[in-house]
Design a protein around this motif. Structure first.
Motif, PDB file in Angstrom:
ATOM      1  N   LEU A  23       0.828  -1.203   0.000  1.00 55.62           N
ATOM      2  CA  LEU A  23       0.000   0.000   0.000  1.00 55.62           C
ATOM      3  C   LEU A  23       0.867   1.260   0.000  1.00 55.62           C
ATOM      4  N   ASN A 123      -7.840  -4.055   3.384  1.00 57.96           N
ATOM      5  CA  ASN A 123      -7.063  -4.325   2.174  1.00 57.96           C
ATOM      6  C   ASN A 123      -7.453  -5.677   1.550  1.00 57.96           C
ATOM      7  N   ALA A 154      -4.529  -2.685  -2.390  1.00 60.47           N
ATOM      8  CA  ALA A 154      -3.208  -2.119  -2.646  1.00 60.47           C
ATOM      9  C   ALA A 154      -2.605  -2.718  -3.909  1.00 60.47           C
ATOM     10  N   VAL A 160      -7.736   3.479  -3.722  1.00 59.06           N
ATOM     11  CA  VAL A 160      -6.600   4.109  -3.044  1.00 59.06           C
ATOM     12  C   VAL A 160      -6.678   5.633  -3.155  1.00 59.06           C
TER      13      VAL A 160
END
Length: 299
Positions: A23, A123, A154, A160
């Protein structure tokens, strides 16, 4: 300071192997932390810098929380705990395909001791169906009052951008701490060593990875522009040294070829990479060796 400019520090915390380094690299846009499918990859706080038009966020990628089995493990947990008290915002990473476990509960207990805003970042949403997320969000929301809950991938980059919007929202007013073109405070030699260690993690068996440390012994630019790099790979046992070298040097050659490509991308120039393997017995339990390899608490 620019009018209305915001800046601050954000810590990425979570169990081992939840994707913190992936990430961080995704948000920064370049590799500043090594990525591996083996847990406890990150051993140092990695500082990554993201500069936008109206904000700058400085990321600390901390070692994953785990039950220590040696002094190095104890050091890694202390580094992660210290990060919680040093930042303006915390990103608590969990996995979309796993319910809250003992490690997650341990971290949540630590979060309850501080007042820093915490964003729950779920995630690996690429691994689950969307309808599976709501029950997981409800489980975590009962455990802690998160400032925001953000599902992301990620790996693919999904959502994101939304996460970065939320991070910017929670940053305080402040100056631009670092130049616009700076993405990390780590020297090139440190990143090189990490890239080499990443290749060791990728290419060797489970017996070796956690006992490996890499030191760049020499870094010199030759008249023809080629950068000569001499690196030492340290491990704890002769048997592990044999695995790293491989039959006729085959494994060390693979590690070197793979790492060289990454380092050339980092430097933007051709390199000559020379790798050597040395044994330092039980270095993860020896304070002097931990300090030598840079695994020590900051003053």
């Amino acid at each position: 300071m620019k009018n209305g400019y915001k800046s601050g520090f954000a810590a990425l915390v979570g169990r081992t192997n939840v994707g913190k380094s992936t990430l961080l690299n995704r948000m920064i846009g370049r590799k500043v932390a090594i990525v591996s499918d083996k847990p406890q990859t990150t051993r140092n706080k990695i500082l990554g810098v993201l500069t936008a038009d109206d904000y700058q966020v400085v990321f600390l990628d901390t070692p994953g929380f785990h039950k220590p089995k040696h002094r190095l493990g104890e050091h890694l947990v202390q580094v992660a705990l210290k990060a919680l008290r040093e930042v303006d915002i915390i990103l608590f990473l969990v996995e979309a395909d796993h319910p809250p476990g003992p490690g997650d509960l341990f971290i949540i207990d630590k979060l309850k001791e501080i007042k820093t805003p915490v964003l729950l970042v779920i995630n690996k949403v690429d691994l689950v169906k969307r309808e599976e997320l709501l029950p997981l969000i409800e489980q975590y929301s009962k455990l802690y009052d998160f400032a925001e809950v953000v599902p992301v991938s990620a790996l693919t980059g999904d959502n994101v951008a939304k996460l970065l919007e939320l991070i910017a929202r929670y940053l305080p007013a402040g100056p631009q701490y670092y130049p616009e073109d700076m993405i990390t405070d780590r020297p090139e030699s440190f990143i090189m060593a990490e890239l080499i260690r990443e290749k060791v993690l990728e290419l060797t068996s489970q017996e070796v990875p956690h006992s490996v440390a890499v030191v760049i012994e020499e870094l010199k630019q030759r008249p023809n522009g080629v950068v000569a790099v001499r690196a030492l790979i340290y491990t704890e046992r002769e048997s592990q040294k044999g695995i790293l070298i491989g039959k006729g040097g085959s494994m060390l050659k693979k590690i070197g070829q793979s790492a060289r490509e990454e380092v050339e991308n980092l430097l933007g120039s051709k390199i000559y990479l020379e790798l050597w393997v040395k044994v330092k017995e039980d270095w993860r339990n020896r304070e002097g060796q931990l300090r030598y390899f840079g695994y020590r608490e900051e003053e």
